[in-house]
Motif scaffolding. Structure first.
Motif, short mmCIF file in Angstrom:
data_model
loop_
_atom_site.label_atom_id
_atom_site.label_comp_id
_atom_site.label_asym_id
_atom_site.label_seq_id
_atom_site.Cartn_x
_atom_site.Cartn_y
_atom_site.Cartn_z
N ARG A 100 8.08 -7.08 -6.01
CA ARG A 100 8.01 -8.10 -4.96
C ARG A 100 9.41 -8.43 -4.44
O ARG A 100 9.60 -8.63 -3.25
CB ARG A 100 7.33 -9.39 -5.45
CG ARG A 100 5.92 -9.21 -5.97
CD ARG A 100 5.15 -10.52 -5.97
NE ARG A 100 4.83 -10.91 -4.62
CZ ARG A 100 3.77 -10.49 -3.93
NH1 ARG A 100 2.91 -9.67 -4.48
NH2 ARG A 100 3.58 -10.88 -2.69
N ARG A 109 0.83 -1.20 0.00
CA ARG A 109 0.00 0.00 0.00
C ARG A 109 0.87 1.26 0.00
O ARG A 109 0.60 2.22 -0.72
CB ARG A 109 -0.91 0.00 1.24
CG ARG A 109 -2.03 -1.02 1.14
CD ARG A 109 -2.81 -1.13 2.44
NE ARG A 109 -3.80 -2.18 2.35
CZ ARG A 109 -5.05 -2.00 1.93
NH1 ARG A 109 -5.46 -0.80 1.59
NH2 ARG A 109 -5.88 -3.02 1.85
N ARG A 129 0.07 -12.25 1.89
CA ARG A 129 -0.50 -13.20 0.93
C ARG A 129 0.44 -14.37 0.63
O ARG A 129 0.00 -15.44 0.24
CB ARG A 129 -0.79 -12.50 -0.42
CG ARG A 129 -1.73 -11.33 -0.36
CD ARG A 129 -3.14 -11.79 -0.04
NE ARG A 129 -4.13 -10.71 -0.14
CZ ARG A 129 -4.19 -9.67 0.69
NH1 ARG A 129 -3.34 -9.54 1.67
NH2 ARG A 129 -5.13 -8.74 0.54
O1 DC Z 1 -3.28 -7.18 3.20
P1 DC Z 1 -3.70 -5.95 2.39
O2 DC Z 1 -5.14 -5.99 1.98
O3 DC Z 1 -3.38 -4.70 3.11
O4 DC Z 1 -2.79 -5.98 1.05
C1 DC Z 1 -2.92 -5.02 0.03
C2 DC Z 1 -2.47 -5.63 -1.30
O5 DC Z 1 -1.08 -5.91 -1.26
C3 DC Z 1 -3.14 -6.96 -1.64
O6 DC Z 1 -4.29 -6.80 -2.45
C4 DC Z 1 -2.08 -7.75 -2.36
C5 DC Z 1 -0.78 -7.13 -1.90
N1 DC Z 1 -0.01 -8.00 -1.01
C6 DC Z 1 0.75 -8.99 -1.58
O7 DC Z 1 0.71 -9.16 -2.79
N2 DC Z 1 1.57 -9.76 -0.81
C7 DC Z 1 1.60 -9.60 0.52
N3 DC Z 1 2.43 -10.36 1.25
C8 DC Z 1 0.80 -8.61 1.13
C9 DC Z 1 -0.03 -7.84 0.35
#
Ligand code: DC
Length: 217
Positions: free
Chosen positions: A97, A40, A123
């Motif tokens: 990433r 974010r 995630r």
């Molecule tokens: O957990 P969150 O809803 O705040 O995450 C926001 C976005 O960040 C989510 O849609 C995908 C990405 N994200 C990710 O790809 N890998 C992670 N480890 C955490 C979040």
């Protein structure tokens, strides 16, 4: 040599994984990193720098040089619909990433004062960031209950939004997060599955707490 105890918490958007991670980290004295906030924050930085979200070259340049310790992670704009969507879109970039992975590894290996270990939520924590985590949870809940929770949260933050739109955004985000090529949202094979559809935050916490106590003893 010091070794952090590691807990990985993954799950769908607005599943309650952040609330759970925060409660567990307080209860057991762990350092906590909400990795979604890194994505974010990256979205906010990209927006401020006026970079097109499709321009990975410039995104890489600006994020690589950014000092995340200077970022205001408490800023409410991180939670907005627009930033949620943008974060999900840029999270598909392998290059981004990789940069954020370095920071997550650094955080996980570092000793944090008197903390006994680290909890990361996101995630791909149990699959990519901490594949050797001591404990892994995968948290989910029905789409309608997640939309209800996120909508209430946004309203409490003073953001005007309608429930149907929140539900659609969450559904789109789930699809993007689980179908992307790099580090998609998927439960690790050794993760404990927690469906919080019929549980409130405290019930989810008590359930997870029992698992943690069992593994720590
Ligand atoms: O957990 P969150 O809803 O705040 O995450 C926001 C976005 O960040 C989510 O849609 C995908 C990405 N994200 C990710 O790809 N890998 C992670 N480890 C955490 C979040």
């Amino acid at each position: 040599m010091f070794k952090n105890i590691t807990i990985a918490i993954d799950g769908t958007a607005a599943s309650g994984k952040g609330t759970l991670a925060r409660s567990l980290s307080k209860e057991f004295n762990f350092a906590y990193l909400d990795t979604g906030k890194l994505y974010r924050a990256s979205a906010v930085i990209i927006k401020k720098a006026d970079i097109n979200y499709e321009n990975i070259k410039d995104i890489k340049k600006v994020i690589r040089n950014y000092d995340f310790s200077k970022f205001d992670f408490l800023n409410n704009s991180l939670k907005s619909d627009e930033i949620s969507k943008l974060a999900s879109m840029i999270s598909g970039y392998k290059e981004l990433r990789e940069i954020l992975l370095e920071y997550q590894k650094y955080f996980s290996n570092k000793k944090h004062g008197d903390k006994i270990g680290v909890i990361l939520d996101g995630r791909d924590i149990g699959t990519i960031v901490l594949p050797e985590a001591d404990i892994k949870f995968f948290v989910t809940a029905s789409l309608s209950i997640r939309a209800e929770r996120r909508w209430k949260e946004l309203i409490s933050l003073g953001q005007s939004t309608i429930k149907r739109r929140v539900e659609k955004d969450i559904r789109d985000r789930d699809v993007r997060d689980s179908q992307r090529k790099h580090s998609p949202l998927v439960a690790a094979l050794d993760a404990i599955l927690l469906d919080t559809t019929n549980l409130d935050a405290n019930e989810s916490f008590l359930l997870a707490k029992r698992y943690v106590e069992e593994r720590l003893n």
